[in-house]
Design a protein around this motif. Sequence first.
Motif, PDB file in Angstrom:
ATOM      1  N   LEU A  13      -1.239  17.100 -11.772  1.00 22.65           N
ATOM      2  CA  LEU A  13       0.191  17.360 -11.619  1.00 22.65           C
ATOM      3  C   LEU A  13       0.977  16.303 -12.386  1.00 22.65           C
ATOM      4  N   PRO A  14       1.735  16.699 -13.399  1.00 27.10           N
ATOM      5  CA  PRO A  14       2.457  15.728 -14.221  1.00 27.10           C
ATOM      6  C   PRO A  14       3.399  14.866 -13.383  1.00 27.10           C
ATOM      7  N   ASP A  15       3.365  13.561 -13.637  1.00 26.67           N
ATOM      8  CA  ASP A  15       4.281  12.595 -13.026  1.00 26.67           C
ATOM      9  C   ASP A  15       4.115  12.443 -11.515  1.00 26.67           C
ATOM     10  N   ALA A  16       3.093  13.037 -10.920  1.00 27.90           N
ATOM     11  CA  ALA A  16       2.927  12.957  -9.469  1.00 27.90           C
ATOM     12  C   ALA A  16       2.294  11.630  -9.073  1.00 27.90           C
ATOM     13  N   GLU A  17       2.774  11.084  -7.950  1.00 24.68           N
ATOM     14  CA  GLU A  17       2.215   9.863  -7.389  1.00 24.68           C
ATOM     15  C   GLU A  17       1.045  10.216  -6.462  1.00 24.68           C
ATOM     16  N   HIS A  18       0.561   9.231  -5.698  1.00 23.17           N
ATOM     17  CA  HIS A  18      -0.558   9.477  -4.787  1.00 23.17           C
ATOM     18  C   HIS A  18      -0.164  10.496  -3.717  1.00 23.17           C
ATOM     19  N   PHE A  19       1.075  10.482  -3.273  1.00 24.16           N
ATOM     20  CA  PHE A  19       1.617  11.555  -2.429  1.00 24.16           C
ATOM     21  C   PHE A  19       1.972  12.716  -3.356  1.00 24.16           C
ATOM     22  N   THR A  20       0.981  13.453  -3.770  1.00 24.31           N
ATOM     23  CA  THR A  20       1.185  14.482  -4.795  1.00 24.31           C
ATOM     24  C   THR A  20       2.174  15.554  -4.361  1.00 24.31           C
ATOM     25  N   PHE A  54       0.827  -1.212   0.000  1.00 23.10           N
ATOM     26  CA  PHE A  54       0.000   0.000   0.000  1.00 23.10           C
ATOM     27  C   PHE A  54       0.859   1.259   0.000  1.00 23.10           C
ATOM     28  N   ILE A  55       1.855   1.316   0.865  1.00 19.07           N
ATOM     29  CA  ILE A  55       2.720   2.498   0.923  1.00 19.07           C
ATOM     30  C   ILE A  55       3.497   2.657  -0.387  1.00 19.07           C
ATOM     31  N   ASN A  56       3.937   1.549  -0.957  1.00 19.83           N
ATOM     32  CA  ASN A  56       4.655   1.633  -2.229  1.00 19.83           C
ATOM     33  C   ASN A  56       3.750   2.109  -3.358  1.00 19.83           C
ATOM     34  N   LEU A  57       2.453   1.792  -3.288  1.00 21.27           N
ATOM     35  CA  LEU A  57       1.515   2.316  -4.277  1.00 21.27           C
ATOM     36  C   LEU A  57       1.333   3.829  -4.110  1.00 21.27           C
ATOM     37  N   CYS A  58       1.411   4.297  -2.863  1.00 14.22           N
ATOM     38  CA  CYS A  58       1.305   5.740  -2.623  1.00 14.22           C
ATOM     39  C   CYS A  58       2.461   6.491  -3.251  1.00 14.22           C
ATOM     40  N   HIS A  59       3.638   5.898  -3.173  1.00 17.69           N
ATOM     41  CA  HIS A  59       4.840   6.500  -3.781  1.00 17.69           C
ATOM     42  C   HIS A  59       5.939   5.445  -3.754  1.00 17.69           C
ATOM     43  N   PRO A  60       6.572   5.160  -4.877  1.00 16.60           N
ATOM     44  CA  PRO A  60       7.550   4.066  -4.926  1.00 16.60           C
ATOM     45  C   PRO A  60       8.943   4.430  -4.431  1.00 16.60           C
TER      46      PRO A  60
END
Length: 318
Positions: free
Chosen positions: A293-300, A210-216
């Motif tokens: 936001l371009p290229d932003a992960e779930h932790f924008t 889950f945390i890795n899905l938020c930001h790798p």
Amino acid sequence: MALLPWAVANIQDVQTRDNTLERRLADPVIMINPTDANFGISAVAPGRLLTSADGTKIFAEARGDPSKPAIVFIHGFGVGAMAFDDIFSDPLWLTRAYLVRYDTRGHGRSDKPINAAAWVSQRLAEDFDAVVQSYNLIKPFVLGWSFGAAHVADILSFHPPSYISGAIYDAGVPYMAALPNIASAAIFAVVPGLNQTTNVTQFQSSYIDFINLCHPALDWDFYLGCLGDGVVQPRAIVNLGFSRTQNSTGLLQAGTSGALPLLAIFGGNDQIVLKQGVLDAIPGWQKLTVVTLPDAEHFTWISRPVLFRATVLNWIGA
């Protein structure tokens, strides 16, 4: 170092745009040991413990300039208010806004009730009310990240739209009933492991996923902090959080009537929330601004900190 049983003033040095140095008083540093039926957490942190209407202790913190527009940040599932550490330590945020955050019940340093009655919509709205009252906020903006955005529906079930100045959905779930249509297949694959109470190995693996899905690629200390917030949360709260119900009528009427401005921010690389699903869940919203936001992960805000800051502060007029 021994834990301090008393409040200690938290003075912050802030470099202003004209290169002068200002000293600002934030929340005091207090000992955290809430009356938690599940875990007694002893720690030292800047902030305060508030008492919600049902007696639940809610941990909150404020930083920045109280004369500027106030933004209340509401975190998402599993990860508490520490998720916003980068924002709350950024002088450019602190000089342009009054930042308030809190650990929602069941998370972080707040109490973690595991009875269903503690998770009805009104209880969560009352937690927000306790924050508003404690910090003397008048019509704050509300920024809800991920699951945290659903709290706006709770708030507007018991208050008119004029209670807040505007809502900011950051990769946000508009309301709980919309969840099946706005969550990605990847996050649905992880939920069963988070939502069970018997297999420790499966839970550990699922929470890491889950945390890795938020930001790798998170900073190691922040990554460990995210995992730690998952450890202090009783597994029963996952079920209560996912299964709770809401009335979305007040929220949707606020949007379709033009009474509530909404800024919807999405990450271009978000692996958890589906942009079109969110927009489909709020049809006819009159005062809607959508930013990807371009290229932003779930932790924008971690992925694109400068663009995220400019997007939010410009929108609120700070």
